[in-house]
Structures are given as structure tokens and as C-alpha cells.
Design an enzyme around this catalytic site. Sequence first.
Site, PDB file in Angstrom:
ATOM      1  N   HIS A 137      -2.411  -3.182  -6.599  1.00 14.77           N
ATOM      2  CA  HIS A 137      -2.919  -2.774  -5.297  1.00 14.77           C
ATOM      3  C   HIS A 137      -4.415  -3.019  -5.190  1.00 14.77           C
ATOM      4  CE1 HIS A 137      -3.608   0.632  -2.183  1.00 14.77           C
ATOM      5  NE2 HIS A 137      -3.361  -0.501  -1.590  1.00 14.77           N
ATOM      6  N   GLU A 170      -5.474  -0.809  -8.337  1.00 11.75           N
ATOM      7  CA  GLU A 170      -4.518   0.125  -8.931  1.00 11.75           C
ATOM      8  C   GLU A 170      -3.358  -0.702  -9.488  1.00 11.75           C
ATOM      9  OE1 GLU A 170      -5.100   4.008  -5.994  1.00 11.75           O
ATOM     10  OE2 GLU A 170      -3.462   2.640  -5.606  1.00 11.75           O
ATOM     11  N   ASN A 203      -5.041   6.444  -2.006  1.00 13.90           N
ATOM     12  CA  ASN A 203      -4.623   6.795  -0.647  1.00 13.90           C
ATOM     13  C   ASN A 203      -3.997   8.178  -0.589  1.00 13.90           C
ATOM     14  OD1 ASN A 203      -5.641   4.513   0.450  1.00 13.90           O
ATOM     15  ND2 ASN A 203      -3.731   3.365   0.367  1.00 13.90           N
ATOM     16  N   SER A 207       0.830  -1.215   0.000  1.00  9.18           N
ATOM     17  CA  SER A 207       0.000   0.000   0.000  1.00  9.18           C
ATOM     18  C   SER A 207       0.855   1.251   0.000  1.00  9.18           C
ATOM     19  CB  SER A 207      -0.925   0.090   1.217  1.00  9.18           C
ATOM     20  OG  SER A 207      -1.023  -1.094   1.897  1.00  9.18           O
TER      21      SER A 207
HETATM   22  P1  NAD Z   1      -1.387  -9.843   7.047  1.00 10.01           P
HETATM   23  O1  NAD Z   1      -0.534  -9.552   8.197  1.00 10.01           O
HETATM   24  O2  NAD Z   1      -2.824 -10.175   7.277  1.00 10.01           O
HETATM   25  O3  NAD Z   1      -0.765 -11.044   6.197  1.00 10.01           O
HETATM   26  C1  NAD Z   1       0.566 -11.144   5.846  1.00 10.01           C
HETATM   27  C2  NAD Z   1       0.912 -12.617   5.703  1.00 10.01           C
HETATM   28  O4  NAD Z   1       2.220 -12.703   5.149  1.00 10.01           O
HETATM   29  C3  NAD Z   1       0.941 -13.362   7.035  1.00 10.01           C
HETATM   30  O5  NAD Z   1       0.107 -14.506   6.942  1.00 10.01           O
HETATM   31  C4  NAD Z   1       2.409 -13.790   7.189  1.00 10.01           C
HETATM   32  O6  NAD Z   1       2.548 -15.070   7.795  1.00 10.01           O
HETATM   33  C5  NAD Z   1       2.871 -13.814   5.753  1.00 10.01           C
HETATM   34  N1  NAD Z   1       4.310 -13.632   5.607  1.00 10.01           N
HETATM   35  C6  NAD Z   1       5.108 -12.769   6.262  1.00 10.01           C
HETATM   36  N2  NAD Z   1       6.381 -12.898   5.811  1.00 10.01           N
HETATM   37  C7  NAD Z   1       6.369 -13.867   4.859  1.00 10.01           C
HETATM   38  C8  NAD Z   1       7.357 -14.453   4.045  1.00 10.01           C
HETATM   39  N3  NAD Z   1       8.617 -14.059   4.104  1.00 10.01           N
HETATM   40  N4  NAD Z   1       6.996 -15.417   3.194  1.00 10.01           N
HETATM   41  C9  NAD Z   1       5.729 -15.819   3.119  1.00 10.01           C
HETATM   42  N5  NAD Z   1       4.741 -15.316   3.892  1.00 10.01           N
HETATM   43  C10 NAD Z   1       5.059 -14.342   4.743  1.00 10.01           C
HETATM   44  O7  NAD Z   1      -1.246  -8.587   6.100  1.00 10.01           O
HETATM   45  P2  NAD Z   1      -2.278  -8.000   5.030  1.00 10.01           P
HETATM   46  O8  NAD Z   1      -3.159  -7.027   5.709  1.00 10.01           O
HETATM   47  O9  NAD Z   1      -2.876  -9.100   4.253  1.00 10.01           O
HETATM   48  O10 NAD Z   1      -1.312  -7.145   4.102  1.00 10.01           O
HETATM   49  C11 NAD Z   1      -0.490  -7.739   3.138  1.00 10.01           C
HETATM   50  C12 NAD Z   1      -0.009  -6.669   2.151  1.00 10.01           C
HETATM   51  O11 NAD Z   1      -1.126  -6.051   1.554  1.00 10.01           O
HETATM   52  C13 NAD Z   1       0.787  -5.558   2.778  1.00 10.01           C
HETATM   53  O12 NAD Z   1       1.783  -5.158   1.882  1.00 10.01           O
HETATM   54  C14 NAD Z   1      -0.234  -4.458   2.975  1.00 10.01           C
HETATM   55  O13 NAD Z   1       0.318  -3.170   2.990  1.00 10.01           O
HETATM   56  C15 NAD Z   1      -1.070  -4.643   1.739  1.00 10.01           C
HETATM   57  N6  NAD Z   1      -2.438  -4.121   1.828  1.00 10.01           N
HETATM   58  C16 NAD Z   1      -3.169  -4.289   2.949  1.00 10.01           C
HETATM   59  C17 NAD Z   1      -4.452  -3.785   3.018  1.00 10.01           C
HETATM   60  C18 NAD Z   1      -5.306  -3.987   4.242  1.00 10.01           C
HETATM   61  O14 NAD Z   1      -6.298  -3.287   4.405  1.00 10.01           O
HETATM   62  N7  NAD Z   1      -4.976  -4.932   5.099  1.00 10.01           N
HETATM   63  C19 NAD Z   1      -5.001  -3.108   1.900  1.00 10.01           C
HETATM   64  C20 NAD Z   1      -4.223  -2.976   0.747  1.00 10.01           C
HETATM   65  C21 NAD Z   1      -2.933  -3.489   0.718  1.00 10.01           C
END
Ligand code: NAD
Length: 713
Positions: free
Chosen positions: A454, A466, A504, A433
Site C-alpha cells: 500500500h 504498508e 487509514n 486501500s
Molecule cells: P485510477 O482510477 O487513477 O487508475 C486506475 C487505472 O486502472 C485506470 O487507468 C484504469 O484504466 C485501469 N484499469 C481499470 N481496470 C483495469 C483492468 N482490468 N486492467 C488493467 N487496467 C485497468 O486509480 P488510482 O487512484 O490510481 O487507484 C488505484 C488503486 O490504488 C486503487 O486500488 C486505490 O484504492 C489504490 N490507492 C489509491 C490512492 C489514491 O490516493 N488515489 C492511494 C492509495 C491506494
Amino acid sequence: MTSTNALRLEYRDDHVAVLTFDQAGSRANTLGQAVLAEFEAVLAQLKERTDLHGLVLQSGKPGMFIAGADIKELGSARMDQPELVRALMERGLNIVAGFEALPFPTVAAIDGSCVGGGCEFALGFDARLAGTHPKFEIGLPEVKLGIIPGWGGTQRLPRLIGPSLAAEMICSGETAKAARALEIGIVFDVVPSERLLDEAVRLVKDLHRTGKWKEDRKRRSQPIGLTEDQALYTFAVAKGMILEKTKGQMPAPLAALDAIEKGCNRPLAEALQCETDAMVPLVGSTISRNLIALFFNQQRMQKDTGVADANVQPATVKRVGVLGAGIMGGGIASVHARKGIPVILLDSNPQALDKGIGNIAVGFKTLLDKGRMKPEEMVAALARVGNTTQLATFADCDVVVEAVVENEEVKTNLYKQLEPLLRPDAILASNTSTISITRMAKSLQRPERFAGMHFFNPVERMPLVEVIRGEKTNDVTTATLVALARQIGKSPIVVKDGPGFLVNRILFPYMDEALQLLLEGAEPRTIDKAAVAFGMPMGPITLYDVVGLDTALYAGRVMQAAFPERSRPSPLLVDLVAAGRLGQKSGTGFYRYPKGPKGEDDPKFGEFLTKHRRETRKIPTEEITERLFLPMLTEATHVLAEGLVRNPADIDMGLILGIGFPPQRGGILRWADSLGAKHVSSMLEKYRDKGACFVPSAQFKQLAASSEKLFPM
Ligand code: NAD
């Protein structure tokens, strides 16, 4: 046989005339002025033919009957002249009335889309017969364009299926598939497409033989005859439902209901006048123009390949890998599987992987329970989801979407391990993000095959994706991700890499200003109410609680680093996060959540506010609204000037699809256009001392000086 540009009239030996509508050089049949003139000419011929036993109207295009009036004409600048609108309505009404008065029975043979003016034409026929083409749909979606049916739809549909059902259909703008159309009596029957014409001819002859069509016509020309109680109940319930759904923001559904209510107990000819009276003020209104522009933007986006070079072809995507089985990764895998693309989900943590797969299954089950997925579709979708903890499993993936934790080092380390395992032509996309795509690409051997993809949370529900081009991202990578996003049912917008990307970045100044308003004395509820009254799905303070205050704080720091002149750090947010008040997920934030997702006022929050408040001024609602949305606009003008998107309308579409910016306002730039750049400039001037977030780009200032518009239509 006579034939013109769009119409072909054939007189058969069995005394049945068949009129075929097949507009030359167009994929759709639309009812523009030129076509209406052709219908008038045909009617003049037909009404003299007392020898005929019937008329069948069909379309020459598979899957398409009539798509409705010409929306370009309806959205044109001339439409702010009431007498022109009235003339256009009368022209259509006269044609439908002309069919309705023909001296023989008529049948519309419908084998595809029959909406808006097309449906109104069909309602002027004695009977409608549906074909089995999968694109069949019938209905009156005009309210979605901020207008109402104006060629008799609000009066003829209630006379056909009853005022209550008709009001439901017309005021929601929802169309009906063939089975539903049969069930509620819009069509007489549904028959296989290849037999449609024969069956329509048979039906029209039958009507001719029994003569029943004459009684039906007479009945339809009379008032419906609702008792006072029936009318009171029907329209009060319908009005309540509309207000609940539109929060009073959309005039068209209420105007349609008003026309139905006023017309249903009058003779048809008089009732049609009620419809025209309700329609005239809506055509050419700002809301209608905005919704029409939105419609055309959606169509444009459907065709956009994402790149300027028309020769670039997207790569075929047969298999997708998703890295990270958290909130986002699980959602991303789920939407691919649902739309038929085999997907492998990977997480380094086996428990997280199990949970991710479990969530996908629960999501599908919910869709099944709601009737939005069939059992066999659920089984097939589940079979498309694989899981692994080994990066090497991605060796045969065409695209890998990375959605691991938001930590640049974790992400780039992972890319270094993953890239040598992928096919050289595979594409890697990050769902980050906030982190720069261009910078992360530096850790890769093939930066041209890397981009941002995104998604928004919750992935299953949010339509926007995006697609972020880093400096080195190439056209094929961009076009492939755009095509993939569309394949999984999303609306992609291509954005150049930059802090906050598109949505954003523009959202942030609005969120930031909400905190400033708090510190100057506004109450959280008052701020939220002002945003909701503007049309936002929720206010900014609630949005902080939904997104998570920690996430907002972190994203805020990224924006402050990038645009220090326009964004300010918030000690209030820092304090709330330090106290563990992270929003909904922790049970308290700006509000408290003892009973689920509905926030209650929390006196404990007052203590934080008192500590940080600079003033205790009562801020008028008008100022709150202006101060929330003007910084959003200011940022949008900078995004535009920097050329972050290829088309100004992408900014508006991004906000409508990504944060639920009110579509009736057309997006933040169209909102500015509707006020006029000069007026906006004077509003901005009022808040000049509040900071640079009220100073638009030089490009916008020029526009204000020249009185031009951003969007000419
Ligand atoms: P999350 O914490 O729910 O999930 C992340 C997952 O990645 C976890 O299950 C973790 O075990 C796994 N992980 C961590 N390191 C790893 C590795 N080296 N290899 C494999 N797996 C690994 O996070 P999320 O909210 O799903 O966010 C994930 C991405 O999406 C981030 O970059 C975040 O900025 C982006 N994002 C999040 C949102 C939101 O609202 N949550 C919205 C848009 C984008």
C-alpha cells in the site's frame, strides 16, 4: 606509538603526530563518555610536546570520520538533570578547547561523515581537509534531534564561515558535501582519499612553517564584530525563515539562533557560555526525546527484514510489472524506474496508458529542472519504463504490483487471468486501500505469494509503504516486498490484514470526529487551525477536500461496517457528495477552490451545515484538539491490542511517515506517553458520552492503572 580502545597516537620521524580514531567493535566513531576520557588522556600527553610540528586527526574507518556524540547517552533518562547536561557539555568543550590550545598547528583529515559533535571537534582544529569519499558530509544536524550543537559549534562555525551562512546550516541541520564545504570555506581543500593523510601532513607542516595558525587562532577567539545593523538584519531574516519552516513548533532552531546571536559579538570563551545556556533546557526535553526515539526507530526500520525468522532471504527483484496506469500505478512505476529497477506499465485502456507514461516523463523532467536528477539519469530512468496492454508481458516479472480501480470484482477477475501467466515464484501485490488481502487471496492458486503493498499518494513524495500480510502470505513474499520498498527509497512497515490496514484505520476516527465537531457548532477553519496548531501539516477538513469527499465516504463505509460501535455514518458527507462537492478536484467541497489548491470559505457550504447541525455551541480550542486526537489514540490502542503490527513504535512511525503526524510529538502513542496514561484516561473520561471512540483498549486501561509507560525511554 600509544593506542587505546578507540585512539592510536603515532609520533612520526618528521615531528608530526597522527591521531587515528577507530572505535573498536563499532561501524561508527562516536563520542561517548569512554571515548571522551581517551581523548582527554591523549590531550594531556600532546600538550607537553612542544617539540612537535603538528597534529593530524584522521579516522580508521572508511567513509566515517566522527558520527557525533553518543545519541543514546543524550536520550537517556538521566538527561533531565540540568547539572549533568552542563557537565557533559563542559567536558566536550574542554576537549575541543584543548585541541585549539595545543602548542602546534592541527589539521583534521576528514574522509567521510563528520557530523554533530564530530564536526564540532573538527572546528577546533586549525584546518580541515576533505577526502573524496562519497560518504563525506560535514555539518551540525543537532536541531533534528531537538537540541543544538553544544560543543562550540554555534560559535566556531560563525567565526569560520560568517554568522549568516552558519545560522542557515545550524538552524536547518543540513549538512554539506565536500564541494559545498570547500565553496563556503569549512574545508581548506578536497583531495583524493588515498592522498588525504599525506596532504594533511603537508598542510600541517606548511602551517607550522608560516606560523599563520597563531594569528588565526587569535582571531577566532575574539568577537566577530557585527555592526548593530548587520546583526539586526541577519538574525531577523534567519528568524523569519525558521518560523516559516517550523511554524513555531520546534524550539531548537530558535535556541540555536539565539545562541549564535548572543555569542557572535562576545569573546569565544564567553560566547560558549551562551551556547551552553541555550542547550541545557533542550537536552532531555520531551521534544528532544521524541525526536531521538524517531531517529532510533528509523535506524531500526532500515534493518528490519519484515519477518521474525532471521533465515528468510528476500528474493532478488530484477523486473517489476505495474497493473493500472492511473494516479497510483504511474507513480509506482516511476519510483521503481528512478531507483534502477526495470518496470512495465500495463493498462487495459490505451489512452490511460499513454497518459500514465506521459506523467512519468513529466515527473522526471520536473526533477531535472529542479536539479534533483541529472540528464543522463533521466534518460536511463525513462529507458527502464516499458508499456503494454497485454498481461502476458508480465511473464518474466519477479513482482507485479496491481493498482487498478478500487473494485474487488475487477481486481480478482484480473488476478484469475494473470496468475497462470506469471512465473510460479513471482509475487503479486495489491495497492488496494480498503479491500481485504485475505479475501482477495481466495481467488488465487498461490495465496502465499500474494500480499498488499500500500503506497500513499503522491507516491513520489510519500515515504511510507504498508506491506500487508494476508492470512496466507508467506515470509519470503513479505521479506521480498519489504526489501523492494526499501530499494526504491521507501520506508516499509509490515501490517496484518484488517480494515483500513494501519494508517487509514487510525486516521479515520480523527476525520470522523472532525465532522461531529462541525455538527456541534465548530467552524471548519477553527477545526483545521486546532489540528495545525497541534503540528499536523493540514487540518482534517482540508484533508477531506484533498483526498476527495467521495473517496472518504467510501472508505468511511468500510470502516463503519468493520467497527460499527466506533464509527458513525455522516449524512452531511452523503449530501455533499450527492451535490457534486467532492473537494479540490471538483472545485468545491467543505471549502471552494476558485484559484487553485488554496481553499476559501464558501457560504454555500453553510447551507449544508445549517441543515445538519445539531447544536451551535462555541467549542473551546482545547476541546477541539482533545476530541480530534483522542479518538486517534483510542484506535491506536485497539490496533496495538490486536497485534496488527509487530512493534508499538510501528504505529507511531506509520502516522509520522504516512500522514505527517508531528514528529516532535513522537507519534500518537508517544504523545499519550508524554502526557501519562493516567492523565489521558481522565481526558477520555470527559468525553465518555460522545461514544465508543473515546474508550481505549483494556490493555491501555491496565497501563493507566499501573502508571507504566508504553515506551520506557
Ligand atoms: P485510477 O482510477 O487513477 O487508475 C486506475 C487505472 O486502472 C485506470 O487507468 C484504469 O484504466 C485501469 N484499469 C481499470 N481496470 C483495469 C483492468 N482490468 N486492467 C488493467 N487496467 C485497468 O486509480 P488510482 O487512484 O490510481 O487507484 C488505484 C488503486 O490504488 C486503487 O486500488 C486505490 O484504492 C489504490 N490507492 C489509491 C490512492 C489514491 O490516493 N488515489 C492511494 C492509495 C491506494
